[in-house]
Scaffold this active site. Sequence first.
Site, PDB file in Angstrom:
ATOM      1  N   GLY A 157       0.790  -1.221   0.000  1.00 43.13           N
ATOM      2  CA  GLY A 157       0.000   0.000   0.000  1.00 43.13           C
ATOM      3  C   GLY A 157       0.823   1.271   0.000  1.00 43.13           C
ATOM      4  O   GLY A 157       1.993   1.296  -0.397  1.00 43.13           O
ATOM      5  N   CYS A 158       0.201   2.347   0.479  1.00 38.97           N
ATOM      6  CA  CYS A 158       0.779   3.690   0.353  1.00 38.97           C
ATOM      7  C   CYS A 158       2.075   3.873   1.131  1.00 38.97           C
ATOM      8  O   CYS A 158       2.873   4.753   0.803  1.00 38.97           O
ATOM      9  CB  CYS A 158      -0.240   4.736   0.808  1.00 38.97           C
ATOM     10  SG  CYS A 158      -1.725   4.809  -0.207  1.00 38.97           S
ATOM     11  N   ASN A 159       2.307   3.078   2.153  1.00 42.39           N
ATOM     12  CA  ASN A 159       3.529   3.210   2.940  1.00 42.39           C
ATOM     13  C   ASN A 159       4.726   2.547   2.277  1.00 42.39           C
ATOM     14  O   ASN A 159       5.873   2.751   2.675  1.00 42.39           O
ATOM     15  CB  ASN A 159       3.361   2.591   4.327  1.00 42.39           C
ATOM     16  CG  ASN A 159       2.868   1.160   4.291  1.00 42.39           C
ATOM     17  OD1 ASN A 159       1.665   0.940   4.221  1.00 42.39           O
ATOM     18  ND2 ASN A 159       3.760   0.173   4.314  1.00 42.39           N
ATOM     19  N   ALA A 160       4.502   1.737   1.221  1.00 47.49           N
ATOM     20  CA  ALA A 160       5.508   0.797   0.735  1.00 47.49           C
ATOM     21  C   ALA A 160       6.748   1.447   0.145  1.00 47.49           C
ATOM     22  O   ALA A 160       7.795   0.815   0.058  1.00 47.49           O
ATOM     23  CB  ALA A 160       4.893  -0.151  -0.282  1.00 47.49           C
ATOM     24  N   MET A 363       2.232   6.480   5.180  1.00 48.72           N
ATOM     25  CA  MET A 363       1.232   5.730   5.941  1.00 48.72           C
ATOM     26  C   MET A 363       0.460   4.823   4.997  1.00 48.72           C
ATOM     27  O   MET A 363       0.302   5.134   3.823  1.00 48.72           O
ATOM     28  CB  MET A 363       0.217   6.654   6.623  1.00 48.72           C
ATOM     29  CG  MET A 363       0.778   7.875   7.272  1.00 48.72           C
ATOM     30  SD  MET A 363       1.003   9.186   6.058  1.00 48.72           S
ATOM     31  CE  MET A 363       1.135  10.579   7.175  1.00 48.72           C
TER      32      MET A 363
END
Length: 376
Positions: A157-160, A363
């Site tokens: 997801g967006c934290n990756a 995050m």
Amino acid sequence: MTTALDLPEEIGDLSRTAGALPAITRIVGVGTAVTGPRISQPELLDVLGVEDPRVRSVFLNSAIERRNLTLPPVDEDGNRRPEPQGDLLDKHTALAVEMGARALEACLKDTGATLSDLRHLCCVTSTGFLTPGLSALIIRELGIDRHCGRVDIVGMGCNAGLNALDVVAGWSAAHPGELAVVLCAEACSAAYALDGTMRTAVVNSLFGDGAAALALRADGADAGTVDVPRGPRVLKFDRVLITEAIGAMRYDWDRDLDRFSFFLDPEIPYVVGAHAELVVDRLLAGTGLRRADIGHWLVHSGGKKVIDAVVINLGLTRYDVRHTSGVLRDHGNVSSASFLFSYERLAAEDVARPGEYGVLMTMGPGSTIETALVQW
């Protein structure tokens, strides 16, 4: 090979701090790319035929002005209908390879390097599933040396993007002088559900298509073989997995739609805000630094409420998150690539001075907050 980081005495030796890298890895280049038509929020509402005032309000109060999206084709009746999952996977492959290749080439140009200099490629995506991974397709597309090391990070997801940076910074530290790239390619158009519900309205109001690449090189005997700018050093990482909110952000199978669908809990901004201080204070622990010593903040463009929550809980100013907000305004949330779009803007500003510190923060699902400390 272990090298102590060259820091002022009052800061301390970060090489002895948990999460610090054993050698000095630098960010040496960045590049971004978008694809598809650029469309404003009001235009998108008209194209999709959205009339529900509650849904329209979500779009128009998102702090997003425009995004790049590849929408479903118009059918014989002039409507845009939901695409089957197989078509969405094909869309993801095409867009991720096209955007990713251009972002990688832009990054190498910024670095002063060529495709032949690349020794390691880590690709990140969460908007589709590929086997073989995106890295293999990019290597074939661009004719990169087939012996190039590669890793694919899928579904985080967006934290990756910061998870990938952590991994690749470690690889660079173990291979001084060799060039590595983190490539985040997110075809969010391939993850849309057009069903008119409030659940999907929140997602559809937020995400855009984009790719970004970041080049890394650790100082070493061979580091001078390519003329590269002296970017910030990557010093340390820290993170928190908020297990009690593990289902608050997810991309799972919707049996009613017979396809994958995003879900974002309305409480996400408050969950992120409540844990932001914890993870940043852990990141700075043992360094002698305080939050007030951080001159540059590059925070994931997760959404207006998420940015507000981070600003309030960390005591930041609107100037601190100007690039975060600017990327959200101009591109929407481009998932794992978002913070790299912000880094590109900061680099173009040329305001960071030697010795200044920055914090990168992303995050995403888990729920997760990832952070990194860098120094120019």
